[in-house]
Design an enzyme around this catalytic site. Sequence first.
Site, PDB file in Angstrom:
ATOM      1  N   CYS A   1      73.349  -5.960 -36.108  1.00  0.00           N
ATOM      2  CA  CYS A   1      73.152  -4.522 -36.293  1.00  0.00           C
ATOM      3  C   CYS A   1      73.103  -3.812 -34.952  1.00  0.00           C
ATOM      4  O   CYS A   1      73.365  -2.608 -34.880  1.00  0.00           O
ATOM      5  CB  CYS A   1      71.890  -4.255 -37.103  1.00  0.00           C
ATOM      6  SG  CYS A   1      70.409  -5.031 -36.435  1.00  0.00           S
TER       7      CYS A   1
ATOM      8  N   GLU B   1      64.962  -2.689 -42.366  1.00  0.00           N
ATOM      9  CA  GLU B   1      65.722  -2.743 -41.117  1.00  0.00           C
ATOM     10  C   GLU B   1      67.177  -2.839 -41.535  1.00  0.00           C
ATOM     11  O   GLU B   1      67.633  -3.883 -42.002  1.00  0.00           O
ATOM     12  CB  GLU B   1      65.290  -3.947 -40.274  1.00  0.00           C
ATOM     13  CG  GLU B   1      65.621  -3.807 -38.797  1.00  0.00           C
ATOM     14  CD  GLU B   1      67.091  -4.001 -38.502  1.00  0.00           C
ATOM     15  OE1 GLU B   1      67.780  -2.967 -38.264  1.00  0.00           O
ATOM     16  OE2 GLU B   1      67.561  -5.128 -38.529  1.00  0.00           O
TER      17      GLU B   1
END
Length: 498
Positions: free
Chosen positions: A305, A271
């Site tokens: 993010c 990720e």
Amino acid sequence: MSTRDKAPTRPLGGRAGADSMFRHEQMRIAGEKVGGERSGERTIEVFNPYTNERIGSVPKATVEEVRRAFAIARGYKATLTRFERANVLNKAAAHVRARSADVASLISAESGLCMKDAAYEAGRVADVLVFGANEALKDDGQIFSCDLTPHGKQRRVYTQRSPLLGAISAITPFNHPMNQVAHKVVPSIATNNRMVLKPSEKVPLSAIFFADLLYEAGLPPEMLSIVTGDPKEIADEMITNENVDLVTFTGGVAIGKVIAAKAGYRRIVLELGGNDPIIVMEDADLDEASTLAVQGSYKNSGQRCTAVKRMLVHKAVAADFTERVVEKTRAWTFGDPSDAKVEMGTVIDEAAARLFESRVEEAVAQGARVLVGNRREGALYSPTVVDRVRPGMTLVREETFGPVSPIVTFKDIDEAIRIANGTAYGLSSAVCTNRLDYITRFVAELDVGTVNVREVPGYRLELTPFGGIKDSGLGYKEGVQEAMKSFTNIKTYSLPWS
């Protein structure tokens, strides 16, 4: 290393926290004492990014200690029933909620996040634990009848999920010191796996505290070890150790690609970064859109993010939208993270703040304009709005992992989609519009893992699938349900059935 010492019971004292609360006098791997005096001399000190005060220290693990952690994990066969796993996770959730003030104070002290964001993270951690407990109770098998074709048989095929044979290696970043850890650890426990986790050396205390709460809740220590150390020394071992079946990593793209190159014949779940846009169409509610844009940019000091990294705005409403964003940015309070009234604390360190400052200054030199912000003091960087930004500028071409709001204009939906897709990332997005034809095009044509309509890019439940494509990840999803799938092997078996 994680410890089996009883978790501390007194609250954090003051802004920086109490060193003695989290300094472990003995290192333990899965309940086994290791290290001795030599380990005590190898430490990593942790500092408050706002005050620069030392708030604690953790052991600096050796490669040999990491190997021992993996050997213990591989050698242990977890036998917890579904009920027992759910019970551990529910008890840990209750511990987190009961000590939410301690959790928030620790997160804030070591990461510089404001207390509001840290308290919200504590709630999210409890949610992850509860979702994991609920999922652990579900039967994960499927049944297939075999008489579905002309040449079928009177049989049934069944499936069941089993833990991995080896250990899971997990590596987490600094930006959500406890919630990122929870998203690795909880699915591992829920599936009866064994995990060795290395938190960021910048924020290790939250991971240790979380592990201690799980041990208090009854987790066998062999099922989770926390190793703290210098990534230059131990990162390769975390990736290549012979006892590792799966590596799960959340962090930067460059490191993720190194892991992919080194991991060899084992599963990897990556990720990585994001460069998430909020797209504001000409029919958008501009008050709502500007509020979402500001919240999406500055919550967690912009260090997510899924934070808003680019504001793509239709030219017809750009002036009005920009004025509203500037007004709301000026009202966004920032400063001492321990002040409960402050809406934004520091970024992780001064080096990060300097990077954001330099990228904004580079954009200005190329024709952009600072409307508010771009002020720095140590690790404290002010919420910043920049307009006249072009898609090719580093500020928006690369991921700028901080509280910066770059505004880019477009003339129609075709250009909006082209700009949105014009970076190496593909994690999440937000679109502000009420037109169904626009919404269906964005959902179909944005090259991202998530499209949120009239919400920030980062909106999700801790249960739901989460992840991206391109440089944001390999397409494997996190979130409790999807992580549990990644962390298991499927076995099929068949029986005669009339």
